[in-house]
Design a protein around this motif. Sequence first.
Motif, PDB file in Angstrom:
ATOM      1  N   ARG A 122       7.314   6.366   3.374  1.00  0.00           N
ATOM      2  CA  ARG A 122       6.702   5.161   3.949  1.00  0.00           C
ATOM      3  C   ARG A 122       7.009   5.154   5.446  1.00  0.00           C
ATOM      4  O   ARG A 122       8.161   5.017   5.851  1.00  0.00           O
ATOM      5  CB  ARG A 122       7.265   3.897   3.292  1.00  0.00           C
ATOM      6  N   GLU A 129       1.920   9.913  -1.607  1.00  0.00           N
ATOM      7  CA  GLU A 129       2.575  10.255  -0.349  1.00  0.00           C
ATOM      8  C   GLU A 129       4.070  10.217  -0.617  1.00  0.00           C
ATOM      9  O   GLU A 129       4.540   9.535  -1.532  1.00  0.00           O
ATOM     10  CB  GLU A 129       2.191   9.296   0.778  1.00  0.00           C
ATOM     11  N   TYR A 157       0.835  -1.211   0.000  1.00  0.00           N
ATOM     12  CA  TYR A 157       0.000   0.000   0.000  1.00  0.00           C
ATOM     13  C   TYR A 157       0.866   1.255   0.000  1.00  0.00           C
ATOM     14  O   TYR A 157       0.715   2.161  -0.836  1.00  0.00           O
ATOM     15  CB  TYR A 157      -0.915  -0.037   1.224  1.00  0.00           C
ATOM     16  N   ASP A 158       1.837   1.308   0.945  1.00  0.00           N
ATOM     17  CA  ASP A 158       2.677   2.500   1.068  1.00  0.00           C
ATOM     18  C   ASP A 158       3.614   2.648  -0.128  1.00  0.00           C
ATOM     19  O   ASP A 158       3.860   3.764  -0.601  1.00  0.00           O
ATOM     20  CB  ASP A 158       3.498   2.440   2.357  1.00  0.00           C
ATOM     21  N   LYS A 185       1.710   4.050  -3.150  1.00  0.00           N
ATOM     22  CA  LYS A 185       1.397   5.460  -2.959  1.00  0.00           C
ATOM     23  C   LYS A 185       2.652   6.332  -3.057  1.00  0.00           C
ATOM     24  O   LYS A 185       2.601   7.441  -3.599  1.00  0.00           O
ATOM     25  CB  LYS A 185       0.721   5.678  -1.602  1.00  0.00           C
ATOM     26  N   GLN A 186       3.776   5.796  -2.571  1.00  0.00           N
ATOM     27  CA  GLN A 186       5.018   6.559  -2.664  1.00  0.00           C
ATOM     28  C   GLN A 186       5.491   6.661  -4.112  1.00  0.00           C
ATOM     29  O   GLN A 186       5.903   7.730  -4.571  1.00  0.00           O
ATOM     30  CB  GLN A 186       6.097   5.918  -1.798  1.00  0.00           C
ATOM     31  N   ASP A 219       0.945   8.707   5.107  1.00  0.00           N
ATOM     32  CA  ASP A 219      -0.450   8.298   5.205  1.00  0.00           C
ATOM     33  C   ASP A 219      -0.613   7.344   6.385  1.00  0.00           C
ATOM     34  O   ASP A 219       0.342   6.714   6.825  1.00  0.00           O
ATOM     35  CB  ASP A 219      -0.872   7.601   3.903  1.00  0.00           C
ATOM     36  N   LYS A 220      -1.838   7.254   6.867  1.00  0.00           N
ATOM     37  CA  LYS A 220      -2.184   6.313   7.942  1.00  0.00           C
ATOM     38  C   LYS A 220      -1.309   6.505   9.181  1.00  0.00           C
ATOM     39  O   LYS A 220      -0.833   5.549   9.785  1.00  0.00           O
ATOM     40  CB  LYS A 220      -2.085   4.869   7.439  1.00  0.00           C
TER      41      LYS A 220
END
Length: 389
Positions: free
Chosen positions: A288, A285, A275-276, A279-280, A316-317
């Motif tokens: 991480r 985002e 997920y990270d 997104k990175q 994120d998160k």
Amino acid sequence: MKALCWEGVNEVAVEQVPDPQLLNAQDAIVRVRRSVTCGSDLHLLGGYIPFMKQGDVLGHEFLGEVVEVGSEVRKHKVGDRVVVCSFVSCGRCWFCEQGLFSCCDNGNTNPAITETLWGFAPGGCYGYSHALGGLAGSHAEYIRVPFADQGAFAVPDGVSDERALFASDAAPTGWMGADMAGIRPDDVVAVWGCGGVGQMAARAAMLLGAGRVIVIDRFDYRLQMAERVLGVETLNYERTDVGAELLERSGGRGPDVCIEAVGMEAHSPGPQFIYDQIKQQLRIESDRSIAVRDAIYNCRKGGSVFILGVFGGLVDKFPLGAVMNKGLTIRSAQQHGQRYIPMLLERMARDELITEHLATHVMPLSEAPRGYDLFKNKKEDCVRAVFTP
């Protein structure tokens, strides 16, 4: 002179660049004797800090010999062997007077980028992009050292180059994390990351009186090094339920202090990594924060988390609910090395702080691209690659 230059994402090359010159009366020119890779350099190589220009000289952790000094340099003379703090600070502004040297108002001569990103600009850092001053780095034959009386420190005669080299960044960064996290006697301390900084944070925790120090990583060769040299406990997070082990080893409460020494490219075996990473890569985002999240979730109620890894932008998160409801104290900083380096050199001279084991691969500067390949891709059990111009 020859220097290792950033040529593009994941591209470096040894090039001919202009020799450094004295620009201010407080400058010194240092002939580099040792310069070493750092995990935060990999963020530059990977393009995650997008303020590099082709031809920029890399490197920020180094030791050398003074060959020229400005007219206002008082503490150093030609021929002195010095280790230089990776962060540049003036020693006179309000932040330096408070011991917050990496927050110096005058070390970064190009503050507009970070003022826009973060609200205020930190100090400058050698070879660490134009966001942190655009200063030429240390993977070179010579380097200009601004504010030399503040940032350069004489190395005791009995301390080898290989040991003193890590007083430039890895050792003071790790010590700062343990110190500012507020470790008390008999505390249980968990450190995420077993590279140079993580190992130095673990050793600092031991010297500050921690009862148990547990280092967490996924590379057995790094964990085995920490066990053998430092005598700490270790966990491989790919083979072990880290949360359960930390509870077991802390009387069911969780560690009193958790230190994150990984940074913006943290890894995890679970779906959160995918997920990270996606997104990175899509620039949704910038960082991480997997290791930071793990540190927050596993820290005991009322405990302390210190973030040592380098982060550049947005994550994120982030588990803010856990921080608030568990009553955690969160601290972080780029290293205030000028606060710690003299003390660390004294400990090195007394053999209380051993660092040369981190230099697993020593090679000429001409082989620096190979050194970064070994370091980045964890080949040949490389912990740190050291270059000798």
